[in-house]
Design a protein around this motif. Structure first.
Motif, short mmCIF file in Angstrom:
data_model
loop_
_atom_site.label_atom_id
_atom_site.label_comp_id
_atom_site.label_asym_id
_atom_site.label_seq_id
_atom_site.Cartn_x
_atom_site.Cartn_y
_atom_site.Cartn_z
N TYR A 161 0.83 -1.21 0.00
CA TYR A 161 0.00 0.00 0.00
C TYR A 161 0.86 1.25 0.00
O TYR A 161 0.65 2.14 -0.83
N ALA A 163 3.94 1.54 -0.89
CA ALA A 163 4.68 1.59 -2.16
C ALA A 163 3.78 2.15 -3.25
O ALA A 163 4.21 2.99 -4.06
N THR A 164 2.54 1.72 -3.26
CA THR A 164 1.60 2.22 -4.26
C THR A 164 1.39 3.72 -4.13
O THR A 164 1.41 4.45 -5.12
N VAL A 165 1.21 4.18 -2.90
CA VAL A 165 1.01 5.61 -2.68
C VAL A 165 2.24 6.40 -3.12
O VAL A 165 2.13 7.42 -3.81
N VAL A 166 3.41 5.91 -2.75
CA VAL A 166 4.64 6.62 -3.11
C VAL A 166 4.80 6.67 -4.63
O VAL A 166 5.13 7.71 -5.20
N GLN A 167 4.56 5.56 -5.28
CA GLN A 167 4.69 5.54 -6.74
C GLN A 167 3.63 6.41 -7.40
O GLN A 167 3.89 7.09 -8.40
N GLY A 168 2.44 6.41 -6.83
CA GLY A 168 1.40 7.30 -7.35
C GLY A 168 1.79 8.76 -7.18
O GLY A 168 1.57 9.58 -8.07
N MET A 169 2.41 9.08 -6.06
CA MET A 169 2.86 10.45 -5.84
C MET A 169 3.94 10.83 -6.85
O MET A 169 4.02 11.99 -7.28
N VAL A 171 4.04 9.84 -9.94
CA VAL A 171 3.31 10.20 -11.16
C VAL A 171 2.69 11.58 -11.01
O VAL A 171 2.77 12.42 -11.91
N VAL B 165 -3.64 6.83 -5.76
CA VAL B 165 -3.70 5.39 -5.53
C VAL B 165 -3.86 4.65 -6.86
O VAL B 165 -3.18 3.66 -7.13
N GLN B 167 -3.03 5.64 -9.87
CA GLN B 167 -1.80 5.72 -10.67
C GLN B 167 -0.71 4.85 -10.07
O GLN B 167 0.07 4.22 -10.79
N GLY B 168 -0.66 4.79 -8.75
CA GLY B 168 0.30 3.90 -8.11
C GLY B 168 0.00 2.45 -8.44
O GLY B 168 0.92 1.66 -8.68
N MET B 169 -1.27 2.10 -8.47
CA MET B 169 -1.63 0.72 -8.82
C MET B 169 -1.22 0.41 -10.26
O MET B 169 -0.85 -0.73 -10.58
#
Lengths: 208, 208
Positions: A161, A163-169, A171, B165, B167-169
DNA sequence: GTCGTAATGTACCATTTGGTAAAAAACAGG
DNA sequence: CCTGTTTTTTACCAAATGGTACATTACGAC
């Protein structure tokens, strides 16, 4: 033993310049002229010092992880799981919005999707993202035995979760999100965190 | 009026083939031979029917939004904000993990970072992501006046959070995350949603 | 100074890139 | 049949791609 002509450029300084270009344009989007211009050297010097484009990228990636993105490792040292994710989110926001370097995250946008030539790099980035996520999973596992995460928490789910938030941020940052906007995302994201908000420790046993 | 030689390929079928290639390799990572091979036509036919690579990508992007990614628009029709985000997350997971088409999301990985030649496309994708986020912001604003979101909610923050979220997914999906893993991310992400979990209608407004 | 070594600058390479010119081919209308 | 129109095919184009050969230059050791 003869020593040969001395190198006329600073290797680490050139590497930092290369890092910024890769960071901004991605691996495949960066051309050799882009690199040589930014690094202030010519092509044969680049190849002599770094091997080729791929090896140069990997060295820039290492430097990225130990420099601008050092907060990822550092966050793991925090005493509680909550402090770990707060450190991670705060450091990520600093990284993503620091005007001194490109927007976004090299680990995400370095080679998210690409043609065959960049596929090795793409896989390497996937592997490094997975390694980071795994380190957090282990950290949260320890937090469960330490008692600063509820016993019924799933460490893998929590790690994935965040990791997903960080990667979304990441983007969001490349799309132009401001620091303030990312901070608000972090606040919202933290509402999903098991221990609840710092002011309300009513969830489970507090001490370890 | 003479009609000329009839076209020997199905335009929309060829467009779908092009979409899948762009989806998998991104705009810049896709070459003309990649496209013509996948579409089963030769280069001049492609140019006659679609203009050029950029226009072809934009048409594929439109088709993407109205086909595989139609859930984004459809989610807005749900009666409550909670149902909207559940629909969005469920549809996103379906899209990202459907084995019938490439992993990930064209809107995110179509051109996240790139060289100058793809910059127009990059900006277009940023603009479309922003438009989607904005549509959700408006939907949540209405939800606040409807009363199915707490009055002190910030619609922009919520929209940005779920966009982050999602975009992270997308990044997670291109990295190999499974459907089950993404579903767990969605469950965790929903814990941050204002109304709380369906079983506990008691919302403890905290703000920030 | 001379010699060995390693860096530099220039010029080059084959391949691939997105995009076209031009001729051949397939249809409809007369 | 012929004519007009549009697609297909083959061939090509200039530019850019990652990567090198080679001669030159600058040093340290002798």
């Amino acid at each position: 033993m003869p020593t040969g002509r001395p190198r006329e450029f600073d290797v680490t300084k050139a590497l930092d310049r290369a890092l910024k270009v890769f960071w901004r344009k991605g691996y495949a989007g960066t051309s050799l002229p882009d690199l040589t211009k930014a690094m202030g050297i010519n092509r044969p010097s680049l190849y002599a010092a770094f091997g080729n484009k791929e090896e140069l990228f990997l060295r820039a990636l290492d430097r990225y992880s130990e420099g601008p993105a050092a907060h990822i490792r550092e966050a793991l040292q925090e005493p509680t799981a909550r402090a770990v994710v707060e450190h991670l989110l705060r450091g990520t926001i600093d990284l993503l919005t620091n005007p001194r370097h490109p927007r976004g995250c090299l680990l995400v946008q370095g080679a998210l999707s690409c043609g065959e030539t960049a596929d090795t790099i793409r896989r390497e980035l996937i592997s490094r993202r997975a390694a980071a996520e795994n380190a957090f999973r282990q950290r949260f596992e320890r937090a469960i035995t330490d008692g600063d995460l509820p016993a019924d928490s799933d460490s893998a789910d929590l790690a994935r979760y965040i990791a997903t938030v960080v990667q979304g941020m990441a983007v969001q940052a490349t799309s132009g999100a401001t620091r303030d906007e990312l901070e608000r995302v972090a606040v919202t994201a933290l509402r999903a965190w098991p221990a609840g908000e710092p002011a309300s420790p009513k969830r489970t046993a507090a001490g370890k």
